[in-house]
Write an enzyme that holds these catalytic residues in place. Structure first.
Site, short mmCIF file in Angstrom:
data_model
loop_
_atom_site.label_atom_id
_atom_site.label_comp_id
_atom_site.label_asym_id
_atom_site.label_seq_id
_atom_site.Cartn_x
_atom_site.Cartn_y
_atom_site.Cartn_z
N ASP A 291 63.08 -25.97 -52.90
CA ASP A 291 62.96 -24.53 -53.07
C ASP A 291 61.99 -24.25 -54.22
OD1 ASP A 291 64.35 -21.84 -52.15
OD2 ASP A 291 64.38 -21.79 -54.33
N TYR B 87 60.54 -14.84 -59.01
CA TYR B 87 59.99 -14.11 -57.87
C TYR B 87 59.08 -12.97 -58.32
CZ TYR B 87 63.35 -16.43 -54.80
OH TYR B 87 64.05 -17.37 -54.08
N HIS C 126 67.88 -24.75 -44.79
CA HIS C 126 67.07 -24.79 -46.01
C HIS C 126 67.67 -25.74 -47.04
CE1 HIS C 126 64.43 -23.23 -49.16
NE2 HIS C 126 65.49 -23.04 -49.92
#
Length: 286
Positions: A100, A207, A267
């Site tokens: 990730d 982010y 994921h």
């Protein structure tokens, strides 16, 4: 496991170490919204194989420093944090594994500091230049990445994710995996990390920074960067956020790259297929 704090690149990071001091060092980088605990199924097996395993909480997470400025979470800065970990432990050339956001940082270390890496393993994240191209050109990937845009809203997102004892955060995590991926006891551990002062904003700032950087780079035509380090990509095909179509273009940017797909993994491939992932890691990292 041994817990310690180290200074690197102007921040204090919490780092866990395990395994023989003389063992080949392997650094494991977690992503959002995990912390070092996200590698619990890998550490024991890697140590048993003779590796010295180093798992930091990256900046903004759990017990590590959480700078308030969004600019402090620039991916090039995050990569320098990791090079600082190498320096602290006297590692001239590292074997680096990332999942990730940890994979984004790992790719960046390979691109910016190739002389410091021996081998690179990436879990479920494409080469950064491939990711940017897909978000710009691929409507399906933009749809999968909706949460990146949602996370840009300050204060409100923190409130939404924190309310009802992190109920929405836990639902987001559990909902993106298989039924067996995260146990209730795991979620309790994550909640402890999320509730550290400043952690939620620090985690979201990764982010927020990348979004601003991506907007700037849209107007800068650059050729895709190549990775010279031997690279292994492990990819769970049932990833709700990232399309496996990005694997082949990522491999095409690696001088020496290979990929292994896990058909039934999400994921969270290192949780879903721990035994198979561990086997591939040990084979490649030796």
């Amino acid at each position: 496991m041994h817990s310690q704090f180290i200074q690197t690149n102007g921040v204090k990071l919490h780092v866990m170490t395990d395994g023989p001091a003389e063992g080949t060092p392997v650094i494991l980088l977690h992503g959002f919204p995990e912390f070092h605990y996200g590698w619990r199924k890998q550490v024991t097996e890697l140590v048993a194989a003779g590796f010295r395993v180093i798992t930091p909480d990256q900046r903004g997470y759990n017990l590590s420093d959480k700078p308030r400025s969004i600019r402090a979470y620039d991916v090039n800065t995050l990569a320098k944090d990791i090079v600082g970990i190498f320096d602290h432990f006297g590692i001239q050339k590292a074997r680096l594994v990332g999942h990730d956001w940890g994979a984004v940082v790992a790719w960046t270390v390979a691109l910016n500091h190739p002389e410091r890496l021996e081998k690179l393993t990436i879990l479920n994240v494409p080469h950064p230049d491939v990711m940017q191209r897909f978000i710009l050109e691929n409507a399906e990937q933009r749809k999968k990445s909706w949460y990146v845009f949602f996370f840009q809203i300050p204060f409100f997102v923190e409130w939404i994710l924190r309310r009802d004892d992190y109920r929405n955060m836990a639902r987001m995590l559990v909902g993106s995996g298989r039924k067996s991926t995260f146990q209730r006891s795991d979620i309790e551990e994550y909640k402890k990390a999320w509730s550290q002062p400043g952690a939620l904003t620090g985690m979201l700032n990764w982010y927020r920074n990348i979004f601003r950087g991506s907007l700037r780079s849209i107007f800068q035509k650059k050729s895709a960067r190549r990775v010279s380090i031997p690279t292994l990509i492990l990819w769970g095909k049932n990833d709700v956020a990232l399309s496996h179509e990005m694997v082949q273009p990522s491999l095409e940017l690696c001088d020496n790259g290979s990929a292994v797909f896990f058909e039934n993994a999400t994921h969270w491939v290192q949780h879903d297929e721990a035994n198979k992932v561990n086997k591939k890691l040990i084979e490649f990292l030796r």
